[in-house]
Design a protein around this motif. Structure first.
Motif, PDB file in Angstrom:
ATOM      1  N   PHE A 137       0.818  -1.209   0.000  1.00  0.00           N
ATOM      2  CA  PHE A 137       0.000   0.000   0.000  1.00  0.00           C
ATOM      3  C   PHE A 137       0.859   1.270   0.000  1.00  0.00           C
ATOM      4  O   PHE A 137       0.376   2.348   0.328  1.00  0.00           O
ATOM      5  N   ALA A 138       2.116   1.138  -0.365  1.00  0.00           N
ATOM      6  CA  ALA A 138       3.042   2.275  -0.317  1.00  0.00           C
ATOM      7  C   ALA A 138       3.558   2.631  -1.707  1.00  0.00           C
ATOM      8  O   ALA A 138       3.473   1.835  -2.649  1.00  0.00           O
ATOM      9  N   VAL A 139       4.100   3.833  -1.821  1.00  0.00           N
ATOM     10  CA  VAL A 139       4.822   4.249  -3.023  1.00  0.00           C
ATOM     11  C   VAL A 139       6.284   3.847  -2.842  1.00  0.00           C
ATOM     12  O   VAL A 139       6.877   4.090  -1.797  1.00  0.00           O
ATOM     13  N   TYR A 140       6.856   3.206  -3.855  1.00  0.00           N
ATOM     14  CA  TYR A 140       8.249   2.785  -3.770  1.00  0.00           C
ATOM     15  C   TYR A 140       9.150   3.876  -4.351  1.00  0.00           C
ATOM     16  O   TYR A 140       9.034   4.223  -5.539  1.00  0.00           O
ATOM     17  N   PRO A 141      10.039   4.429  -3.548  1.00  0.00           N
ATOM     18  CA  PRO A 141      10.899   5.540  -4.007  1.00  0.00           C
ATOM     19  C   PRO A 141      11.717   5.200  -5.243  1.00  0.00           C
ATOM     20  O   PRO A 141      12.075   6.111  -6.002  1.00  0.00           O
ATOM     21  N   MET A 142      12.003   3.912  -5.448  1.00  0.00           N
ATOM     22  CA  MET A 142      12.829   3.522  -6.591  1.00  0.00           C
ATOM     23  C   MET A 142      12.270   4.065  -7.901  1.00  0.00           C
ATOM     24  O   MET A 142      13.012   4.539  -8.772  1.00  0.00           O
ATOM     25  N   PHE A 143      10.948   4.005  -8.052  1.00  0.00           N
ATOM     26  CA  PHE A 143      10.355   4.446  -9.316  1.00  0.00           C
ATOM     27  C   PHE A 143      10.495   5.955  -9.500  1.00  0.00           C
ATOM     28  O   PHE A 143      10.726   6.431 -10.616  1.00  0.00           O
ATOM     29  N   ASP A 144      10.358   6.699  -8.423  1.00  0.00           N
ATOM     30  CA  ASP A 144      10.515   8.155  -8.531  1.00  0.00           C
ATOM     31  C   ASP A 144      11.946   8.528  -8.897  1.00  0.00           C
ATOM     32  O   ASP A 144      12.182   9.582  -9.502  1.00  0.00           O
TER      33      ASP A 144
END
Length: 421
Positions: free
Chosen positions: A41-48
């Protein structure tokens, strides 16, 4: 016959491989750590961190055919590139070429209004938001999509939606802002394929609850974030309906054809990487006085894997070429064949790679267990093997019935009836 690679494809291939070497493979371990620690349920910083690099490199939205919004590649051309991206579960989203967004973007581009395109397609193409696709339901066998029980009822200027969906890809991602929802607007229609419709449902609409993330062999959130979703009296403006009432199956067929090609080419890329892992690990390990690579059973599996991968690649490129030249409808048999062949091929090679790695193959050190988990889902996604085999057999039987000349006929000999073969 599949055309040779164009200069444009060769250029994209070189750039993609360089990007994979520099940015994807070195970051995979960190990506999987983020997914495990942060949860589905989180945003993964890797993609940003990586998406801007891919966009700056001109490796963005490569999937869109015949479009000024993407690379404008044919299915065959994109197939070669999709194989490279498929070597890593991290890669497709980094290049904005991941499911279900690719299929959803194509649907909105083809069937959405100009307002839909501005509100949803533009940020999806920019990689600013994600989307999900709600079709499968726990209460029915969704391999027969006419079983879908989800309700889409007209109420003045709105439709009211009630449904229990699951394996809704991408629903737990906080960046998922729009859902393409399939349900019944006319359950009493005698034509079962005209009962369903598709509608755009903003994920912040009251009445939507993502109840849980669904694990795939114990893996949460990588790469698809399958989820269970409840729709309780969800009210959506009537203009959000795509193409018109009863057109859901028509949209689905247009959406799934290219998607199946994408899945199969990515599967081939992962199979290539698994074969490399099998060879590398079997060269490193020694058993009974010699490297595992020198054991006869290992060499047999390596040889069989090479044959199986190349067979599937040629079959998939043939299907893509037929889609490019005569259209998706005429390529139905070829699409069915690759959808059966590629996941089965890759699952077998994943199993052999696990064997070559020994006990470590069942864990996360070599990526083989996660690869098997992801590949095994493709024998169900976009239609299970059994459905595609049935459709393929029906087409073959129909084709044979249409011939005027007889086949082999039994004949009588002095010793009685003989089938002749």
């Amino acid at each position: 016959m599949v055309p040779d690679k164009s200069a444009r494809v060769l250029d994209y291939e070189a750039r993609l491989k360089a990007f994979m070497d520099t940015h994807i493979y070195p970051n995979e371990a960190e990506f999987f750590r983020e997914a495990e620690e942060l949860g589905p349920f989180a945003v993964y910083p890797m993609f940003d961190r990586l998406k801007p690099k891919a966009r700056e490199a001109g490796l963005w939205n490569l999937f869109l055919p015949d479009s000024d919004k993407g690379a404008g590649l044919s299915n065959v051309e994109y197939g070669y590139l999709c194989e490279i991206m498929g070597r890593s579960f991290l890669a497709p989203e980094v290049f904005n070429c991941n499911a279900p967004d690719t299929g959803n973007m194509e649907v909105i581009e083809r069937y959405g209004t100009e307002a839909d395109k501005e509100r949803w397609l533009k940020p999806l193409l920019n990689g600013e938001i994600r989307s999900c696709f709600a079709m499968t339901e726990p209460a029915v066998a969704s391999s027969d999509a006419t079983n879908i029980q989800a309700e889409i009822k007209r109420d003045g200027d709105h439709y009211v939606i009630n449904a229990h969906k699951w394996y809704t890809t991408g629903a737990s991602n906080p960046k998922t802002k729009i859902c393409i929802f399939m349900g019944k607007t006319d359950p009493g229609n005698p034509d079962r394929h005209k009962q369903q419709s598709m509608i755009l449902v903003p994920m912040d609409t009251p009445g939507i609850t993502v109840t849980r993330s669904l694990p795939v062999f114990g893996y949460y959130g990588v790469p698809d974030r399958a989820s269970e979703v409840l729709f309780d009296n969800v009210r959506v403006p009537a203009e959000n309906l795509l193409l018109g009432e009863g057109r859901g199956f028509e949209i689905a067929q247009g959406r799934l054809g290219p998607g199946r090609i994408h899945h199969c080419m990515r599967t081939i890329g992962m199979a290539e990487r698994l074969l490399e892992t099998m060879i590398d690990r079997s060269l490193q390990r020694v058993a009974f006085g010699k490297p595992v690579a020198d054991q006869g059973v290992t060499r047999e599996r390596i040889a069989e894997a090479r044959i199986m991968i190349d067979q599937c690649r040629l079959l998939t490129l043939h299907a893509a070429h037929k889609m490019d030249t005569v259209g998706n409808k005429e390529a139905r048999a070829e699409i069915a064949m690759i959808k059966i062949a590629a996941p089965n091929m890759a699952c077998q090679i994943a199993d052999w790679a696990i064997q070559a790695c020994g006990g470590g193959g069942t864990g996360n050190d070599f990526g083989t267990a996660l690869a098997y988990a992801g590949l095994r889902t493709l024998r169900l996604a976009d239609g299970p093997d059994e459905v595609h085999r049935d459709q393929l057999a029906r087409m073959e039987i129909k084709k044979r019935k249409g011939l005027n000349h007889p086949g082999w006929e039994p004949h009588v000999t002095a010793r009685g009836r003989n089938p002749g073969l």
